[in-house]
Design a protein around this motif. Structure first.
Motif, PDB file in Angstrom:
ATOM      1  N   ASN A 131      61.954  -9.756 -19.058  1.00 28.69           N
ATOM      2  CA  ASN A 131      61.807  -9.809 -20.648  1.00 28.69           C
ATOM      3  C   ASN A 131      62.585 -10.794 -21.213  1.00 28.69           C
ATOM      4  OD1 ASN A 131      64.750  -9.082 -21.028  1.00 28.69           O
ATOM      5  ND2 ASN A 131      64.156  -7.010 -20.592  1.00 28.69           N
ATOM      6  N   ILE A 132      62.546 -11.261 -22.293  1.00 26.63           N
ATOM      7  CA  ILE A 132      63.032 -12.729 -22.705  1.00 26.63           C
ATOM      8  C   ILE A 132      64.395 -12.669 -22.848  1.00 26.63           C
ATOM      9  CG2 ILE A 132      63.065 -12.168 -25.346  1.00 26.63           C
ATOM     10  CD1 ILE A 132      61.652 -15.308 -23.573  1.00 26.63           C
ATOM     11  N   ALA A 133      65.184 -11.694 -23.074  1.00 25.40           N
ATOM     12  CA  ALA A 133      66.537 -11.295 -23.197  1.00 25.40           C
ATOM     13  C   ALA A 133      67.110 -11.787 -21.558  1.00 25.40           C
ATOM     14  CB  ALA A 133      67.225 -10.119 -23.516  1.00 25.40           C
ATOM     15  N   LEU A 134      66.597 -11.195 -20.587  1.00 25.50           N
ATOM     16  CA  LEU A 134      67.004 -11.466 -19.208  1.00 25.50           C
ATOM     17  C   LEU A 134      66.599 -12.953 -18.763  1.00 25.50           C
ATOM     18  CD1 LEU A 134      65.765  -8.175 -17.474  1.00 25.50           C
ATOM     19  CD2 LEU A 134      68.166  -8.691 -17.894  1.00 25.50           C
ATOM     20  N   THR A 135      65.493 -13.550 -19.526  1.00 24.67           N
ATOM     21  CA  THR A 135      65.045 -14.741 -18.734  1.00 24.67           C
ATOM     22  C   THR A 135      66.171 -15.947 -19.528  1.00 24.67           C
ATOM     23  OG1 THR A 135      62.825 -14.159 -19.182  1.00 24.67           O
ATOM     24  CG2 THR A 135      63.409 -16.492 -19.366  1.00 24.67           C
ATOM     25  N   LEU A 136      66.746 -15.703 -20.784  1.00 28.93           N
ATOM     26  CA  LEU A 136      67.635 -16.388 -21.279  1.00 28.93           C
ATOM     27  C   LEU A 136      69.144 -16.241 -20.719  1.00 28.93           C
ATOM     28  CD1 LEU A 136      68.871 -18.339 -23.805  1.00 28.93           C
ATOM     29  CD2 LEU A 136      69.301 -16.387 -24.995  1.00 28.93           C
ATOM     30  N   ASP A 137      69.231 -15.109 -20.090  1.00 29.67           N
ATOM     31  CA  ASP A 137      70.623 -14.708 -19.575  1.00 29.67           C
ATOM     32  C   ASP A 137      70.690 -15.664 -18.171  1.00 29.67           C
ATOM     33  OD1 ASP A 137      73.086 -13.530 -19.218  1.00 29.67           O
ATOM     34  OD2 ASP A 137      71.969 -12.551 -17.318  1.00 29.67           O
ATOM     35  N   ALA A 138      69.504 -15.894 -17.559  1.00 33.26           N
ATOM     36  CA  ALA A 138      69.312 -16.522 -16.312  1.00 33.26           C
ATOM     37  C   ALA A 138      69.617 -18.021 -16.369  1.00 33.26           C
ATOM     38  CB  ALA A 138      67.912 -16.358 -15.740  1.00 33.26           C
ATOM     39  N   ALA A 139      69.424 -18.442 -17.650  1.00 34.75           N
ATOM     40  CA  ALA A 139      69.792 -19.904 -17.907  1.00 34.75           C
ATOM     41  C   ALA A 139      71.090 -20.025 -18.468  1.00 34.75           C
ATOM     42  CB  ALA A 139      68.807 -20.636 -18.758  1.00 34.75           C
ATOM     43  N   GLU A 140      71.583 -18.965 -18.896  1.00 36.90           N
ATOM     44  CA  GLU A 140      73.019 -19.210 -19.586  1.00 36.90           C
ATOM     45  C   GLU A 140      74.248 -18.548 -18.580  1.00 36.90           C
ATOM     46  OE1 GLU A 140      72.878 -16.473 -22.857  1.00 36.90           O
ATOM     47  OE2 GLU A 140      73.133 -18.097 -24.110  1.00 36.90           O
ATOM     48  N   ASN A 141      73.765 -17.677 -17.771  1.00 37.17           N
ATOM     49  CA  ASN A 141      74.758 -17.205 -16.740  1.00 37.17           C
ATOM     50  C   ASN A 141      74.374 -16.920 -15.142  1.00 37.17           C
ATOM     51  OD1 ASN A 141      76.526 -16.836 -18.837  1.00 37.17           O
ATOM     52  ND2 ASN A 141      75.272 -15.050 -19.444  1.00 37.17           N
ATOM     53  N   GLY A 142      73.146 -17.254 -14.999  1.00 37.26           N
ATOM     54  CA  GLY A 142      72.376 -16.710 -13.912  1.00 37.26           C
ATOM     55  C   GLY A 142      72.121 -17.719 -12.712  1.00 37.26           C
ATOM     56  N   GLY A 143      72.434 -18.976 -13.255  1.00 31.27           N
ATOM     57  CA  GLY A 143      72.410 -20.200 -12.105  1.00 31.27           C
ATOM     58  C   GLY A 143      70.971 -20.653 -12.434  1.00 31.27           C
ATOM     59  N   LYS A 144      70.145 -20.572 -13.373  1.00 31.92           N
ATOM     60  CA  LYS A 144      69.046 -21.183 -13.351  1.00 31.92           C
ATOM     61  C   LYS A 144      69.168 -22.618 -14.094  1.00 31.92           C
ATOM     62  CE  LYS A 144      66.637 -18.408 -11.013  1.00 31.92           C
ATOM     63  NZ  LYS A 144      66.137 -18.808  -9.494  1.00 31.92           N
ATOM     64  N   LYS A 145      68.417 -23.481 -13.893  1.00 31.23           N
ATOM     65  CA  LYS A 145      68.745 -24.856 -14.633  1.00 31.23           C
ATOM     66  C   LYS A 145      68.064 -24.635 -15.926  1.00 31.23           C
ATOM     67  CE  LYS A 145      70.477 -27.074 -11.051  1.00 31.23           C
ATOM     68  NZ  LYS A 145      71.853 -27.761 -11.479  1.00 31.23           N
ATOM     69  N   ALA A 146      67.055 -24.016 -16.209  1.00 29.86           N
ATOM     70  CA  ALA A 146      66.486 -23.969 -17.655  1.00 29.86           C
ATOM     71  C   ALA A 146      65.655 -22.562 -17.570  1.00 29.86           C
ATOM     72  CB  ALA A 146      65.520 -25.335 -17.991  1.00 29.86           C
ATOM     73  N   ALA A 147      65.049 -22.293 -19.033  1.00 31.81           N
ATOM     74  CA  ALA A 147      64.367 -21.338 -19.265  1.00 31.81           C
ATOM     75  C   ALA A 147      63.281 -21.447 -20.452  1.00 31.81           C
ATOM     76  CB  ALA A 147      65.345 -19.929 -19.524  1.00 31.81           C
ATOM     77  N   PHE A 148      62.262 -20.964 -20.307  1.00 28.62           N
ATOM     78  CA  PHE A 148      61.230 -20.715 -21.416  1.00 28.62           C
ATOM     79  C   PHE A 148      61.594 -19.614 -22.324  1.00 28.62           C
ATOM     80  CE2 PHE A 148      58.647 -24.128 -19.830  1.00 28.62           C
ATOM     81  CZ  PHE A 148      57.781 -24.688 -20.982  1.00 28.62           C
ATOM     82  N   VAL A 149      62.087 -19.764 -23.228  1.00 25.71           N
ATOM     83  CA  VAL A 149      62.575 -18.728 -24.112  1.00 25.71           C
ATOM     84  C   VAL A 149      61.941 -18.600 -25.792  1.00 25.71           C
ATOM     85  CG1 VAL A 149      64.722 -18.026 -22.707  1.00 25.71           C
ATOM     86  CG2 VAL A 149      64.721 -19.859 -24.906  1.00 25.71           C
ATOM     87  N   SER A 150      62.438 -17.808 -26.471  1.00 25.21           N
ATOM     88  CA  SER A 150      62.150 -18.105 -27.902  1.00 25.21           C
ATOM     89  C   SER A 150      62.806 -19.177 -28.596  1.00 25.21           C
ATOM     90  CB  SER A 150      62.237 -16.701 -28.653  1.00 25.21           C
ATOM     91  OG  SER A 150      62.620 -16.879 -29.944  1.00 25.21           O
ATOM     92  N   TRP A 151      62.489 -19.822 -29.408  1.00 19.00           N
ATOM     93  CA  TRP A 151      63.403 -20.850 -30.034  1.00 19.00           C
ATOM     94  C   TRP A 151      64.272 -20.036 -31.007  1.00 19.00           C
ATOM     95  CZ3 TRP A 151      61.000 -24.210 -34.828  1.00 19.00           C
ATOM     96  CH2 TRP A 151      61.801 -25.262 -35.024  1.00 19.00           C
ATOM     97  N   ALA A 152      63.989 -18.839 -31.574  1.00 18.05           N
ATOM     98  CA  ALA A 152      64.902 -18.291 -32.281  1.00 18.05           C
ATOM     99  C   ALA A 152      66.126 -17.885 -31.470  1.00 18.05           C
ATOM    100  CB  ALA A 152      64.313 -17.025 -32.936  1.00 18.05           C
ATOM    101  N   GLN A 153      66.293 -17.748 -30.234  1.00 14.32           N
ATOM    102  CA  GLN A 153      67.195 -16.977 -29.260  1.00 14.32           C
ATOM    103  C   GLN A 153      68.097 -18.370 -29.140  1.00 14.32           C
ATOM    104  OE1 GLN A 153      64.570 -16.045 -25.845  1.00 14.32           O
ATOM    105  NE2 GLN A 153      66.183 -14.483 -25.646  1.00 14.32           N
ATOM    106  N   VAL A 154      67.587 -19.707 -29.298  1.00 17.04           N
ATOM    107  CA  VAL A 154      68.434 -20.712 -28.884  1.00 17.04           C
ATOM    108  C   VAL A 154      68.806 -21.681 -30.145  1.00 17.04           C
ATOM    109  CG1 VAL A 154      68.045 -20.790 -26.553  1.00 17.04           C
ATOM    110  CG2 VAL A 154      66.621 -21.992 -28.010  1.00 17.04           C
ATOM    111  N   CYS A 155      68.194 -21.141 -31.176  1.00 14.12           N
ATOM    112  CA  CYS A 155      68.179 -21.744 -32.573  1.00 14.12           C
ATOM    113  C   CYS A 155      69.684 -22.569 -32.755  1.00 14.12           C
ATOM    114  CB  CYS A 155      67.834 -20.996 -33.927  1.00 14.12           C
ATOM    115  SG  CYS A 155      67.741 -21.912 -35.332  1.00 14.12           S
ATOM    116  N   GLY A 156      69.524 -23.939 -33.120  1.00 15.18           N
ATOM    117  CA  GLY A 156      70.876 -24.496 -33.306  1.00 15.18           C
ATOM    118  C   GLY A 156      71.745 -25.159 -32.146  1.00 15.18           C
ATOM    119  N   ARG A 157      71.084 -24.803 -30.860  1.00 17.00           N
ATOM    120  CA  ARG A 157      71.821 -25.396 -29.844  1.00 17.00           C
ATOM    121  C   ARG A 157      71.261 -26.583 -29.183  1.00 17.00           C
ATOM    122  NH1 ARG A 157      72.071 -20.160 -25.389  1.00 17.00           N
ATOM    123  NH2 ARG A 157      72.684 -18.507 -27.178  1.00 17.00           N
TER     124      ARG A 157
END
Length: 152
Positions: free
Chosen positions: A68-94
């Protein structure tokens, strides 16, 4: 609301996410997280974006799929992936993100017409609230969604 896919990185700076020919910069983005395109709408959106770039891979080690999209974001935040395709709303303002509004999609709701009269009235009131200009403007201006009601 209209969901907009975004390529986001905690590590790779915005100018290094895409190459000059608008493809994911595989030199800097050496690992990429995406949601499963079969079960996750943002995964399907990511697949379409990457297919358009000629970069979708079903085998190999560059792309890792998550349930799911939450695990996808977590992979780029904490899981060592360099980047992730996520929802713009999840990373709004970053920082460090690229959006792909050309691959946006509707995110609908379902109102079930079942239950007591009071429950039906509450559901109708909630729907009216969600579709109000104020909420739709908030979705667009502060939550980084598109809107089918308010022009972006």
């Amino acid at each position: 609301a209209t969901g907009v896919p975004a390529l986001w990185s905690k590590i790779v700076v915005k100018n290094d996410l895409l190459t000059s020919d608008k493809k994911v910069n595989k030199t800097k983005v050496t690992s990429l997280a995406v949601a499963d395109p079969v079960g996750a709408p943002y995964g399907l959106a990511a697949k379409k974006v990457l297919e358009g770039m000629g970069q979708w891979e079903t085998s190999g080690s560059w792309i890792t799929q998550y349930d799911n999209i939450a695990l996808t974001l977590d992979a780029a935040e904490n899981g060592g992936k360099k980047a992730a395709f996520v929802s713009w709303a999840q990373v709004c303002g970053r920082a460090n993100l690229e959006t792909f509004p050309g691959n946006a999609f509707k995110q609908n709701g379902i109102q079930v017409n079942y239950g007591t009269t009071t429950a039906k009235q509450l559901a109708n009131s909630f729907k009216t609230y969600l579709m109000s200009d104020q909420v739709q403007r908030d979705l667009v201006l502060t939550k980084c969604y598109g809107s089918t009601v308010v022009n972006n």
